[in-house]
Write a protein that holds these residues in place. Structure first.
Motif, PDB file in Angstrom:
ATOM      1  N   MET A  76      52.039  35.884  18.963  1.00 60.84           N
ATOM      2  CA  MET A  76      51.837  36.041  20.413  1.00 60.84           C
ATOM      3  C   MET A  76      52.797  35.124  21.174  1.00 60.84           C
ATOM      4  O   MET A  76      53.400  35.514  22.181  1.00 60.84           O
ATOM      5  CB  MET A  76      50.399  35.711  20.796  1.00 60.84           C
ATOM      6  CG  MET A  76      50.158  35.718  22.310  1.00 60.84           C
ATOM      7  SD  MET A  76      48.411  35.590  22.747  1.00 60.84           S
ATOM      8  CE  MET A  76      48.056  33.897  22.262  1.00 60.84           C
ATOM      9  N   LEU A  77      52.936  33.899  20.661  1.00 57.00           N
ATOM     10  CA  LEU A  77      53.851  32.935  21.270  1.00 57.00           C
ATOM     11  C   LEU A  77      55.273  33.507  21.293  1.00 57.00           C
ATOM     12  O   LEU A  77      55.966  33.446  22.315  1.00 57.00           O
ATOM     13  CB  LEU A  77      53.825  31.670  20.400  1.00 57.00           C
ATOM     14  CG  LEU A  77      54.276  30.358  20.971  1.00 57.00           C
ATOM     15  CD1 LEU A  77      53.208  29.842  21.918  1.00 57.00           C
ATOM     16  CD2 LEU A  77      54.475  29.329  19.842  1.00 57.00           C
ATOM     17  N   ILE A  92      55.481  36.417  23.945  1.00 54.34           N
ATOM     18  CA  ILE A  92      55.531  36.008  25.362  1.00 54.34           C
ATOM     19  C   ILE A  92      56.863  35.320  25.655  1.00 54.34           C
ATOM     20  O   ILE A  92      57.446  35.513  26.725  1.00 54.34           O
ATOM     21  CB  ILE A  92      54.327  35.096  25.709  1.00 54.34           C
ATOM     22  CG1 ILE A  92      53.004  35.845  25.469  1.00 54.34           C
ATOM     23  CG2 ILE A  92      54.397  34.642  27.166  1.00 54.34           C
ATOM     24  CD1 ILE A  92      51.752  35.000  25.690  1.00 54.34           C
ATOM     25  N   THR A  93      57.353  34.551  24.685  1.00 52.09           N
ATOM     26  CA  THR A  93      58.660  33.918  24.874  1.00 52.09           C
ATOM     27  C   THR A  93      59.748  34.986  25.062  1.00 52.09           C
ATOM     28  O   THR A  93      60.600  34.871  25.948  1.00 52.09           O
ATOM     29  CB  THR A  93      58.978  33.014  23.663  1.00 52.09           C
ATOM     30  OG1 THR A  93      57.956  32.018  23.539  1.00 52.09           O
ATOM     31  CG2 THR A  93      60.326  32.335  23.827  1.00 52.09           C
ATOM     32  N   VAL A 135      51.227  36.653  32.481  1.00 46.97           N
ATOM     33  CA  VAL A 135      50.255  36.799  31.400  1.00 46.97           C
ATOM     34  C   VAL A 135      49.035  36.014  31.864  1.00 46.97           C
ATOM     35  O   VAL A 135      49.039  34.784  31.846  1.00 46.97           O
ATOM     36  CB  VAL A 135      50.793  36.251  30.061  1.00 46.97           C
ATOM     37  CG1 VAL A 135      49.701  36.275  29.000  1.00 46.97           C
ATOM     38  CG2 VAL A 135      52.004  37.053  29.620  1.00 46.97           C
ATOM     39  N   ASP A 147      49.841  34.681  11.346  1.00 43.31           N
ATOM     40  CA  ASP A 147      49.118  33.989  12.412  1.00 43.31           C
ATOM     41  C   ASP A 147      49.348  34.716  13.746  1.00 43.31           C
ATOM     42  O   ASP A 147      50.449  34.715  14.290  1.00 43.31           O
ATOM     43  CB  ASP A 147      49.626  32.547  12.476  1.00 43.31           C
ATOM     44  CG  ASP A 147      48.849  31.685  13.466  1.00 43.31           C
ATOM     45  OD1 ASP A 147      48.303  32.237  14.448  1.00 43.31           O
ATOM     46  OD2 ASP A 147      48.813  30.459  13.264  1.00 43.31           O
ATOM     47  N   VAL A 151      48.334  34.032  16.722  1.00 41.61           N
ATOM     48  CA  VAL A 151      48.683  33.162  17.853  1.00 41.61           C
ATOM     49  C   VAL A 151      50.188  32.878  17.849  1.00 41.61           C
ATOM     50  O   VAL A 151      50.840  32.902  18.895  1.00 41.61           O
ATOM     51  CB  VAL A 151      47.883  31.838  17.803  1.00 41.61           C
ATOM     52  CG1 VAL A 151      48.452  30.813  18.776  1.00 41.61           C
ATOM     53  CG2 VAL A 151      46.415  32.103  18.122  1.00 41.61           C
ATOM     54  N   GLN A 152      50.735  32.623  16.671  1.00 39.97           N
ATOM     55  CA  GLN A 152      52.160  32.297  16.608  1.00 39.97           C
ATOM     56  C   GLN A 152      53.027  33.504  16.976  1.00 39.97           C
ATOM     57  O   GLN A 152      54.033  33.361  17.671  1.00 39.97           O
ATOM     58  CB  GLN A 152      52.528  31.772  15.213  1.00 39.97           C
ATOM     59  CG  GLN A 152      51.955  30.382  14.916  1.00 39.97           C
ATOM     60  CD  GLN A 152      52.589  29.274  15.771  1.00 39.97           C
ATOM     61  OE1 GLN A 152      53.690  29.415  16.307  1.00 39.97           O
ATOM     62  NE2 GLN A 152      51.878  28.165  15.931  1.00 39.97           N
ATOM     63  N   ASN A 164      59.356  36.538  28.463  1.00 37.59           N
ATOM     64  CA  ASN A 164      59.898  35.654  29.499  1.00 37.59           C
ATOM     65  C   ASN A 164      61.403  35.880  29.653  1.00 37.59           C
ATOM     66  O   ASN A 164      61.924  35.913  30.770  1.00 37.59           O
ATOM     67  CB  ASN A 164      59.635  34.179  29.143  1.00 37.59           C
ATOM     68  CG  ASN A 164      58.216  33.735  29.466  1.00 37.59           C
ATOM     69  OD1 ASN A 164      57.534  34.351  30.275  1.00 37.59           O
ATOM     70  ND2 ASN A 164      57.777  32.672  28.825  1.00 37.59           N
ATOM     71  N   VAL A 208      44.277  36.079  28.106  1.00 35.90           N
ATOM     72  CA  VAL A 208      44.592  35.819  26.701  1.00 35.90           C
ATOM     73  C   VAL A 208      43.282  35.690  25.940  1.00 35.90           C
ATOM     74  O   VAL A 208      42.384  34.951  26.364  1.00 35.90           O
ATOM     75  CB  VAL A 208      45.406  34.512  26.532  1.00 35.90           C
ATOM     76  CG1 VAL A 208      45.659  34.229  25.056  1.00 35.90           C
ATOM     77  CG2 VAL A 208      46.718  34.573  27.298  1.00 35.90           C
TER      78      VAL A 208
END
Lengths: 420, 420
Positions: free
Chosen positions: B248-249, B252-253, B270, B243, B245-246, B256, B273
């Motif tokens: 990507m999460l 970005i985490t 960011v 996935d 999106v997952q 951060n 997207v």
């Protein structure tokens, strides 16, 4: 003589029709992008009519654009058996999802007519409007309105990416099909049968031909909008920002925790994400994402789904969130009559079957409260669907149509059930 | 008598000019859309000339369309002090970004002339061509060509959304301004000063009047693409998904964490997207996001920026990531002479100052290698810029012009520096 020996579905004819339909919206890699109510959707319905009308099937369309093709029964006063699916596709979809169910019903009815079999009840082929929900969310609008699950005007103001309203695009379709007789919205069929590709790997993995579908897991859809404040990416200190992307990150992380399932039965998907103004050097003031939550157990689906909004709100640090539930379908169980008729028809043809639930939702879900309903699955190569690589063989789709023909004749001639 | 007691900028006159300029390309909500080299840009330059020529300022234009207005010095052989900014705006921009810097220079020079102050060096007002890059990317073309950072023909083939070439639109401007004397491209000013709105919230938050800009922080931009596999949201078990999106999460985490800065100096954004196929019931097979990373310290920017790709790769669980660096500009430091002159002028006027870096890019960045350069900031309401709501008060813009007048007189009369 058994009816299966008389009825002959044509593998070649059905495959040719599938491939002709696949030209309408063809995308690279054998895919299809045919959005609901688009010009391509209009064209696909005309193509269907070009095959159905010469057979003598009677067309009609209702206020939601659901298209029906009636094969008359010997007693026209009886409620018909309904069979079909949808003709719209995902934006990067394949050649089988939905459209095969409609073409299988056409092939089955054509085989029944060519065999000279008269049935007591009429058989109606149906193509439901906007099952996928890819252009106008949610999906299953046609079947939801048909079954009375939602009033017909519910989605008029839903807009697609270009700002076009569902209500306007529906009116455009109906105007384009003014030559087709209009029928009232909704009726109670004797039974409903939906042929569909499995969209999962089980039949292929087990070397089986036909899935006798026992029910559909429940689905809840949500749309989350997170409103922050736009800022210059170079100047605004992070502590002063209301960055919609960052709060979206927190929300999805919290939702991952809410929906965690060690048994891996629950399905949680964020498949759609949009950010505004979507400029690399501007802090986003709006982030939007979808939630697709599914589980076969109504209690689990209700508990987790009911906690979605609070979970999102609890994750907000700088922004304000709006959570809207856009779709809610509790798990559905299919009728034993349809399951048994499917198994019997498959066994008469010597095909291997499995009784199995559906992970995907289908229009059949909304017919369950209305009449005995069921689905017939055929194998999907690699379990792939909603993708150009989606594939079932000509023989597999022919098997599906042949089983459907048997089921339709059985149901159309079945004795009425004694109310329990 | 101190020069500030003699020189009187007119708050009303400057504000009226700003508001007149804001009519050229006015958009709803007090915004401005005045694209570089557009008809509106032509009109704004004519309007500027309509104010400057009656004062006796001598206009000239170079091959990039940079427009100069010369206030002569007592020794015309000396290199002039240059002051100004740009007149183009973002597509949904405000009434101050850029244009105020040009009008402040005009107001300052007018105050100097009205006070009868003669300076040794000439003062030239400049309006740089296409700083924003909103119509023709990248921005800062005029100052990049002026400083020799890029050859003048570099962007001739860059096209706008309508397919118009930069080279053709520039030729159209130069033809329309054939009545204005042409000057060679580029020279070495004695110094360069650019007044600009802060585009950030600090001055307002601290109740200060003037930002003495210490430099422009460095920027590194990246584009990340995460490739997974599309799947049906209802059928594919989460453990088997790839996935995008997952992942990507996760990326970005992790970013951060990489960019966390307790001092809140580092800027990590960011802002863009995109997810494909971007359908709520389809697992995404592609997620794309931008990274905008800025810091005034080259060592910090280099260290964090160099770790971006590995951080993204390390966060991948199911997908494959590609990280591309699309821009890399090291920090620019402004000259102490300009900073000190700005602070001194502000203090003489009793204004509160802060020394601060600029988070945004400006033409001044490209003047740094050429001559002692600096910038003067005034407060931006709410830190908002690149937006119709961009606002500074008449008093704030008057303060900025008054400080600029003091700085220009100081620099125009300063002793030449002894080369180090």
């Amino acid at each position: 003589m058994r009816q299966e020996q008389v009825m002959q579905v044509s593998e070649q004819r059905q495959w040719d029709r599938l491939m002709q339909m696949a030209q309408l919206g063809a995308i690279p890699g054998d895919g299809v992008n045919r959005a609901a109510l688009s010009d391509l959707d209009h064209q696909s319905r005309r193509l269907l009519l070009s095959w159905a009308l010469p057979l003598g099937l009677a067309p009609s369309v209702d206020a939601l654009g659901n298209l029906f093709l009636r094969h008359e029964g010997t007693d026209p006063s009886l409620p018909p058996v309904l069979a079909g699916s949808h003709m719209d596709s995902q934006p990067k979809g394949g050649r089988f999802d939905g459209i095969w169910g409609v073409l299988a019903a056409l092939e089955a009815v054509q085989a029944i007519r060519e065999a000279g079999i008269a049935t007591k009840r009429a058989i109606e082929i149906v193509a439901w409007t906007n099952e996928e929900g890819g252009r106008f969310a949610p999906g299953c609008m046609g079947s939801m309105a048909f079954s009375g699950y939602r009033p017909p005007g519910t989605w008029d103001d839903v807009k697609d990416k270009d700002g076009l309203r569902f209500g306007d695009e529906l009116a455009r379709l109906l105007a384009a099909e003014a030559d087709i007789p209009r029928r009232p919205l909704g009726f109670t069929p004797f039974a409903y049968v939906e042929p569909h590709i499995e969209q999962g790997p089980l039949l292929e993995a087990e070397g089986l031909d036909i899935g006798v579908v026992t029910g559909i897991q429940g689905s809840r859809w949500f749309l989350v909008e997170i409103a922050g404040k736009t800022d210059h990416a170079g100047t605004a200190p992070l502590s002063l920002r209301q960055d919609a992307v960052q709060d979206m990150l927190r929300a999805i992380t919290a939702l991952n925790a809410l929906t965690a399932d060690p048994e891996d039965v629950l399905r949680f998907t964020v498949g759609r994400v949009e950010v505004f103004p979507n400029s690399s050097n501007t802090v986003a003031d709006l982030a939007r994402f979808s939630i697709d939550l599914r589980h076969p157990d109504a209690a689990v689906l209700t508990a987790r789904g009911d906690a979605v909004a609070a979970t999102v709100q609890g994750a907000m640090v700088k922004c304000r969130a709006t959570v809207t539930e856009t779709f809610n379908a509790l798990p559905a169980r299919f009728d034993p009559m349809v399951q048994d008729a499917t198994e019997a028809a498959a066994r008469r043809l010597g095909l291997g079957i499995n009784r199995m639930p559906s992970g995907a939702f289908h229009d059949a879900q909304f017919l369950v409260p209305l009449c005995p309903s069921g689905m017939i699955f055929i194998p999907s190569r690699g379990g792939i669907s909603h993708h150009p690589a989606e594939y079932s063989t000509p023989g597999q789709v022919a098997n599906g149509a042949a089983v459907l023909a048997g089921v339709l004749v059985d149901l159309a001639d079945a004795d009425p059930r004694i109310p329990a």
